[in-house]
Design a protein around this motif. Sequence first.
Motif, PDB file in Angstrom:
ATOM      1  N   VAL A  40     -11.769  14.518 -37.812  1.00 25.36           N
ATOM      2  CA  VAL A  40     -10.555  15.020 -38.455  1.00 25.36           C
ATOM      3  C   VAL A  40     -10.871  16.376 -39.063  1.00 25.36           C
ATOM      4  N   MET A  41     -10.175  17.406 -38.614  1.00 32.33           N
ATOM      5  CA  MET A  41     -10.376  18.756 -39.114  1.00 32.33           C
ATOM      6  C   MET A  41      -9.339  19.141 -40.172  1.00 32.33           C
ATOM      7  N   ASP A  42      -8.123  18.601 -40.054  1.00 35.02           N
ATOM      8  CA  ASP A  42      -7.044  18.902 -41.000  1.00 35.02           C
ATOM      9  C   ASP A  42      -6.405  17.584 -41.422  1.00 35.02           C
ATOM     10  N   PRO A  43      -6.719  17.086 -42.632  1.00 39.94           N
ATOM     11  CA  PRO A  43      -6.146  15.798 -43.055  1.00 39.94           C
ATOM     12  C   PRO A  43      -4.617  15.803 -43.112  1.00 39.94           C
ATOM     13  N   TYR A  44      -4.007  16.949 -43.424  1.00 45.51           N
ATOM     14  CA  TYR A  44      -2.540  17.000 -43.507  1.00 45.51           C
ATOM     15  C   TYR A  44      -1.921  16.777 -42.137  1.00 45.51           C
ATOM     16  N   LYS A  45      -2.402  17.491 -41.099  1.00 46.85           N
ATOM     17  CA  LYS A  45      -1.863  17.307 -39.754  1.00 46.85           C
ATOM     18  C   LYS A  45      -2.168  15.913 -39.221  1.00 46.85           C
ATOM     19  N   ALA A  46      -3.368  15.394 -39.534  1.00 47.22           N
ATOM     20  CA  ALA A  46      -3.720  14.058 -39.063  1.00 47.22           C
ATOM     21  C   ALA A  46      -2.843  12.990 -39.688  1.00 47.22           C
ATOM     22  N   SER A  47      -2.284  13.263 -40.877  1.00 40.20           N
ATOM     23  CA  SER A  47      -1.436  12.281 -41.560  1.00 40.20           C
ATOM     24  C   SER A  47       0.016  12.389 -41.154  1.00 40.20           C
ATOM     25  N   TYR A  48       0.507  13.616 -40.970  1.00 40.40           N
ATOM     26  CA  TYR A  48       1.934  13.811 -40.730  1.00 40.40           C
ATOM     27  C   TYR A  48       2.240  14.336 -39.321  1.00 40.40           C
ATOM     28  N   GLY A  49       1.221  14.708 -38.561  1.00 39.80           N
ATOM     29  CA  GLY A  49       1.486  15.256 -37.234  1.00 39.80           C
ATOM     30  C   GLY A  49       1.783  14.198 -36.194  1.00 39.80           C
ATOM     31  N   VAL A  50       1.207  13.013 -36.331  1.00 43.12           N
ATOM     32  CA  VAL A  50       1.386  11.953 -35.357  1.00 43.12           C
ATOM     33  C   VAL A  50       1.238  10.632 -36.094  1.00 43.12           C
ATOM     34  N   GLU A  51       1.900   9.598 -35.579  1.00 42.26           N
ATOM     35  CA  GLU A  51       1.870   8.306 -36.256  1.00 42.26           C
ATOM     36  C   GLU A  51       0.472   7.693 -36.240  1.00 42.26           C
TER      37      GLU A  51
END
Length: 283
Positions: free
Chosen positions: A88-99
Motif C-alpha cells: 500500500v503506497m497511499d492509504p487514502y486511495k486504498a481506502s476510498y479508491g476501491v471497495e
Amino acid sequence: APAPHRLNSGLPMNIGVLFVPQQEAWVVERMGKFHRILEPGLNFLIPLLDRIRYVQSLKEIVINVPEQSAVTLDNVTLQIDGVLYLRVMDPYKASYGVEDPEYAVTQLAQTTMRSELGKLSLDRVFRERESLNANIVDAINQASDCWGIRCLRYEIKDIHVPPRVKESMQMQVEAERRKRATVLESEGTRESAINVAEGQKQAQILASEAEKAEQINKAAGEANAMLVKARAKAEAIQLLAAALAQQHGNAAASLSVAEQYVNAFSKLAKDSNTVLLPANTGD
C-alpha cells in the motif's frame, strides 16, 4: 474466491488517546467524512466525532493467485497459478479508491495473465517466464495506481500442461536428444577423419623431407668422392710426370706399358676362344 480483506473486523475504539503501531496507517473520519490519516506513534482524537474507519498495513502483502486456465497462441490450454507481492503506497486511495483492493488486484492479475499467455506459444511460455512476469507487473501497476497499491513482483508458481501435450513434449525432447547425439557422433567421425588425413599428410611430408635429405646427402657424398678421386688422380699424374722427367723415365714408362699390354692379351685369351694378334706382337 476473494482475497482476505485487509480491514480488521474489530477496529480500534476512539478513546481520545491512541497509539498507532509502526508500518500501519489508520484512516480517520469525522462525522462520516475523511478527516486525516494517523501516523505511527501517539495521536489524539475527539471521541464520538472522530471514528477510525480503515486500518491499512504498509507492509508488503503476499497474495496467492488461484489456479486458472489459459489458452496459448497455439491453442494449448494450461493451468497456471502465481504469487502476487503488493504494498500500500497511499492509504487514502486504498481506502476510498476501491471497495476491496486486494481482490481487485487479484482479478486483474488473473485477467492479465490470460491475456499475456494468449500472445505466446507453448514453447515461449516456458522460455519467457521472466518477461511474462514483468509484463503482468506493468499491467497491474498501470491499473492499480488509482487504488494506491503498487505491485512489486509477480511470480508464476506452477504451469500444468495437459497429459497428451506433456507426452508430446517428452517425445519432442527425446527426439531432440537423439538428434543431438547423432550430430555429435557425426561431428566426432568427421573430426576423426580429419585427424587421420592430417596425420597421413604430415607423415608424407616428413617422408618426402627425409627422402630429400637422403638424396642431398647421397649427392654430397658422391660429389665429395668424385672430388677426392679427381684430386688423387691429379696427384698421381703429377707424380707420374715428375717421374718421367727424371733420367731413364721413358724406359720405365715403356716397361710399364709393355706389362699392361701383356696383361691385356692374357685376359683376352681367357675370355674368348678367338684371339687377334697384331702383326708386330713382339714390338
